[in-house]
Design an enzyme around this catalytic site. Structure first.
Site, PDB file in Angstrom:
ATOM      1  N   TYR A  34       0.589  -1.057   0.059  1.00 36.67           N
ATOM      2  CA  TYR A  34      -0.040  -0.426  -0.094  1.00 36.67           C
ATOM      3  C   TYR A  34       0.510   1.242   0.238  1.00 36.67           C
ATOM      4  CZ  TYR A  34       0.637   0.852   4.782  1.00 36.67           C
ATOM      5  OH  TYR A  34       0.981   1.237   6.166  1.00 36.67           O
ATOM      6  N   ARG A  53       8.294   3.648  -4.796  1.00 42.46           N
ATOM      7  CA  ARG A  53       8.088   2.891  -3.572  1.00 42.46           C
ATOM      8  C   ARG A  53       7.159   1.943  -2.986  1.00 42.46           C
ATOM      9  NH1 ARG A  53       7.726   4.739   2.775  1.00 42.46           N
ATOM     10  NH2 ARG A  53       5.044   5.276   2.272  1.00 42.46           N
ATOM     11  N   ARG A 102      -7.789 -20.922  -1.421  1.00 41.13           N
ATOM     12  CA  ARG A 102      -6.892 -20.591  -0.122  1.00 41.13           C
ATOM     13  C   ARG A 102      -6.215 -21.755  -0.531  1.00 41.13           C
ATOM     14  NH1 ARG A 102      -5.399 -21.848   5.172  1.00 41.13           N
ATOM     15  NH2 ARG A 102      -3.612 -20.080   5.723  1.00 41.13           N
ATOM     16  N   LYS A 152       6.413  -2.832   2.195  1.00 41.37           N
ATOM     17  CA  LYS A 152       5.138  -1.480   2.608  1.00 41.37           C
ATOM     18  C   LYS A 152       4.306  -2.648   2.192  1.00 41.37           C
ATOM     19  CE  LYS A 152       3.226   3.012   2.734  1.00 41.37           C
ATOM     20  NZ  LYS A 152       2.923   2.991   4.502  1.00 41.37           N
ATOM     21  N   GLU A 184      11.711   2.540  14.829  1.00 41.73           N
ATOM     22  CA  GLU A 184      11.163   3.442  13.885  1.00 41.73           C
ATOM     23  C   GLU A 184       9.726   3.258  14.756  1.00 41.73           C
ATOM     24  OE1 GLU A 184       9.788   2.880   9.605  1.00 41.73           O
ATOM     25  OE2 GLU A 184       9.708   0.922  10.141  1.00 41.73           O
TER      26      GLU A 184
HETATM   27  N1  PDD Z   1       2.983   4.528   7.286  1.00 44.19           N
HETATM   28  N2  PDD Z   1       7.786   4.144   9.302  1.00 44.19           N
HETATM   29  C1  PDD Z   1       6.397   3.249   9.062  1.00 44.19           C
HETATM   30  C2  PDD Z   1       6.671   1.387   9.350  1.00 44.19           C
HETATM   31  C3  PDD Z   1       5.596   3.898   7.922  1.00 44.19           C
HETATM   32  O1  PDD Z   1       3.889   2.819   8.105  1.00 44.19           O
HETATM   33  C4  PDD Z   1       5.197   5.039   7.826  1.00 44.19           C
HETATM   34  C5  PDD Z   1       4.289   5.507   6.753  1.00 44.19           C
HETATM   35  C6  PDD Z   1       6.386   5.636   7.837  1.00 44.19           C
HETATM   36  C7  PDD Z   1       6.826   6.666   6.557  1.00 44.19           C
HETATM   37  O2  PDD Z   1       6.552   6.980   5.655  1.00 44.19           O
HETATM   38  P1  PDD Z   1       6.262   8.028   4.434  1.00 44.19           P
HETATM   39  O3  PDD Z   1       7.028   9.005   4.934  1.00 44.19           O
HETATM   40  O4  PDD Z   1       6.586   7.766   3.297  1.00 44.19           O
HETATM   41  O5  PDD Z   1       4.542   7.661   5.153  1.00 44.19           O
HETATM   42  C8  PDD Z   1       7.479   5.083   8.657  1.00 44.19           C
HETATM   43  C9  PDD Z   1       1.528   5.506   6.501  1.00 44.19           C
HETATM   44  C10 PDD Z   1       1.182   6.678   6.467  1.00 44.19           C
HETATM   45  C11 PDD Z   1       0.237   4.862   6.812  1.00 44.19           C
HETATM   46  O6  PDD Z   1       0.394   3.987   7.481  1.00 44.19           O
HETATM   47  O7  PDD Z   1      -1.229   5.235   7.353  1.00 44.19           O
END
Ligand code: PDD
Length: 288
Positions: A34, A53, A102, A152, A184
């Protein structure tokens, strides 16, 4: 909330008419990726970074590229238009599709095409958030996610649990810790400031390579600020002058307390405030 118009596999339709198969691998296996892109002044922030990304996430998982991949900018813009979004976010998800049963093995891409879903989240006042003036409080939690956090994926159960642990502790979010070092935030990248230096974890498989992170570090360099990309501990963060997080939905957000200890003066610091201002100004200028 008003009924949104959403996008599912090539069609724009009301959210209550949008459907996905019960065999979708995103649903059964969290086999999906996503992106979240913010919208300011009706325009997309950092779109090129998110698109790049997304393609990397697909490639890392050997997920077929959906046919609409080259049209994603147009689809984002159309959803912004149809839903009249001035400030908010666009959520995009691509899964490996619905093979009709599945099975752990990936389906044959010749017979199973990816599922693509996009929807808008209207957030008036996102950029002017009053929270940015007071900052947020975090606790530390163990990082119990899988080892490919650079992809992601929609496997967000542990980050959800982290947010719930924060809520139970009466704070806003959690910073995850592995081998004594902060990786993070649950949905954002983590930073501290000591003297004139901004410190944030180096890139690797342990963290998501934030698109906001890349932009903020570029602006920091341009503003002659020192940047060190290395890991730091909770103790070092508690002793720092400032702390903050970045993400597409929070931009730059000050962190004023970590595990009950005030960071610096316990109020948002000048570096985070300045970076937030630069990020918002510069990103708006090049928004699409
Ligand atoms: N989350 N680290 C994690 C684990 C994240 O899920 C996100 C973003 C970031 C920051 O990435 P970016 O600057 O590209 O948004 C770092 C999004 C916003 C979410 O899950 O809603």
């Amino acid at each position: 909330m008003n009924m949104r118009t959403v996008y599912v596999n090539g069609t724009y339709l009301p959210e209550n008419e949008a459907t996905i198969s019960i065999f979708d691998r995103g649903f059964l296996m969290a086999d999906g990726v996503y992106e979240v892109t913010s919208v300011l002044d009706g325009k997309l922030i950092d779109f090129a970074g998110h698109a790049k990304r997304l393609e990397r996430s697909l490639n890392e998982l050997d997920m077929p590229h959906p046919d609409c991949l080259p049209d994603l900018l147009d689809i984002h813009r159309e959803l912004v238009r149809l839903n009249g979004i001035e400030e908010g976010m666009i959520y995009l998800q691509i899964t490996r599709g619905a093979p009709g049963d599945r099975d752990f093995a990936f389906p044959d891409p010749a017979t199973c095409t990816p599922t693509v879903v996009l929807f808008t989240q209207n957030k008036p006042g996102l950029a002017n958030s009053p929270v940015a003036k007071t900052g947020i409080k975090v606790i530390s939690v163990a990082d119990q996610r899988w080892a490919r956090r650079d992809i992601k994926t929609v496997q967000l159960l542990y980050p959800s649990m982290g947010k719930m642990m924060a809520k139970a502790a009466g704070v806003d979010d959690a910073w995850m810790v592995e081998d004594g070092m902060v990786t993070e935030g649950t949905s954002n990248n983590a930073y501290i400031v000591k003297g004139n230096t901004i410190i944030t974890r180096h890139l690797g498989n342990e963290i998501l390579h934030g698109i906001t992170r890349a932009a903020v570090l570029r602006f920091a360099h341009e503003a002659q600020m020192q940047v060190e990309e290395r890991s730091f501990s909770i103790a070092e963060a508690q002793a720092a002058d400032e702390a903050f997080i970045t993400s597409a939905s929070m931009f730059v957000m000050p962190v004023v307390e970590i595990d009950g200890a005030a960071v610096g003066t316990g109020t948002p610091g000048p570096v985070a405030a300045r970076l937030r201002e630069i990020y918002l100004d510069e990103s708006r200028k090049v928004a699409v």
